[in-house]
Design a protein around this motif. Structure first.
Motif, short mmCIF file in Angstrom:
data_model
loop_
_atom_site.label_atom_id
_atom_site.label_comp_id
_atom_site.label_asym_id
_atom_site.label_seq_id
_atom_site.Cartn_x
_atom_site.Cartn_y
_atom_site.Cartn_z
N LEU A 1 7.50 9.01 1.93
CA LEU A 1 7.59 8.75 0.50
C LEU A 1 6.26 9.02 -0.20
O LEU A 1 6.24 9.56 -1.32
CB LEU A 1 8.04 7.30 0.25
N VAL A 2 5.16 8.65 0.44
CA VAL A 2 3.84 8.91 -0.13
C VAL A 2 3.58 10.42 -0.19
O VAL A 2 3.10 10.94 -1.20
CB VAL A 2 2.74 8.19 0.68
N ALA A 3 3.91 11.13 0.87
CA ALA A 3 3.67 12.58 0.92
C ALA A 3 4.49 13.32 -0.13
O ALA A 3 4.04 14.31 -0.69
CB ALA A 3 3.99 13.11 2.31
N ARG A 4 5.69 12.83 -0.43
CA ARG A 4 6.55 13.46 -1.44
C ARG A 4 6.28 12.94 -2.84
O ARG A 4 6.97 13.31 -3.78
CB ARG A 4 8.03 13.23 -1.08
N GLU A 5 5.31 12.04 -2.94
CA GLU A 5 4.86 11.47 -4.21
C GLU A 5 5.95 10.67 -4.92
O GLU A 5 5.96 10.57 -6.15
CB GLU A 5 4.28 12.56 -5.12
N TYR A 6 6.86 10.08 -4.14
CA TYR A 6 7.84 9.16 -4.71
C TYR A 6 7.22 7.81 -5.06
O TYR A 6 7.80 7.05 -5.81
CB TYR A 6 9.01 8.95 -3.75
N LEU A 7 6.07 7.55 -4.48
CA LEU A 7 5.36 6.30 -4.77
C LEU A 7 4.09 6.57 -5.56
O LEU A 7 3.09 5.86 -5.43
CB LEU A 7 5.04 5.56 -3.47
N ALA A 8 4.13 7.59 -6.41
CA ALA A 8 2.93 8.01 -7.15
C ALA A 8 2.44 6.94 -8.12
O ALA A 8 1.27 6.94 -8.51
CB ALA A 8 3.21 9.31 -7.90
N PHE A 9 3.31 6.02 -8.50
CA PHE A 9 2.91 4.96 -9.42
C PHE A 9 2.01 3.92 -8.74
O PHE A 9 1.39 3.11 -9.41
CB PHE A 9 4.14 4.28 -10.03
N LEU A 10 1.92 3.95 -7.42
CA LEU A 10 1.04 3.04 -6.68
C LEU A 10 -0.25 3.75 -6.30
O LEU A 10 -0.29 4.97 -6.19
CB LEU A 10 1.74 2.55 -5.41
N SER A 11 -1.28 3.00 -6.09
CA SER A 11 -2.57 3.57 -5.72
C SER A 11 -2.52 4.16 -4.31
O SER A 11 -2.15 3.48 -3.36
CB SER A 11 -3.65 2.49 -5.79
#
Length: 156
Positions: free
Chosen positions: A98-108
């Motif tokens: 999820l981090v790699a696909r930027e689905y959690l881009a709203f988090l640091s």
């Protein structure tokens, strides 16, 4: 059937440990060695699949081995912590994806990566304990190598 589990379990252990080292090293060396993070991800992903295969073969071996053990609670603890290892590394794979696909881009990203590193280190710690319990099963509880005396008197 109980001989398949040791064949399956050792490769995922190596993959998970090496993948963890690569992934954590990438936190500090990603500019100089850009291959570390993708390599670590791949090793951890394959190792996680292998860990679940090891859990499955362990469940199959349990039916054969459990009746000869002096202390069957060690086998249950080994199984319980093996599931914990599988869940920890599976959680890492999902969140890292999820981090790699930027689905959690709203988090640091900094905090996400720190959390993922903690997840990996916890997984490795539990993996070491599962291995320790597996060694106890093999070398002390008659799961393979050691054959205790009648009535398991050496454990009293």
């Amino acid at each position: 059937m109980e001989l398949i589990h040791p064949l399956v379990v050792h490769i995922p252990v190596a993959l998970l440990l090496a993948g963890t080292l690569f992934w954590i090293a990438a936190l500090m060396l990603h500019k100089r060695y850009p291959f570390l993070r993708p390599s670590g991800r791949l090793l951890i992903f394959i190792g996680t699949l292998g860990a679940w295969a090891a859990v499955y073969t362990g469940l199959l071996a349990d039916g054969q081995v459990a009746r000869t053990l002096c202390d069957p609670t060690i086998a249950k603890e080994h199984e319980r912590f093996a599931y914990t290892v599988g869940y920890l590394f599976s959680a890492f794979v999902v969140v890292d994806w999820l981090v790699a696909r930027e689905y959690l881009a709203f988090l640091s990203r900094k905090y996400l990566r720190a959390g993922l590193a903690i997840l990996l280190l916890a997984g490795c710690g539990f993996l070491g304990y599962v291995g320790h319990l597996g060694g106890k099963l093999v070398y002390q509880q008659s799961a393979a190598v050691y054959q205790p005396t009648e009535g398991c008197v050496e454990f009293n």
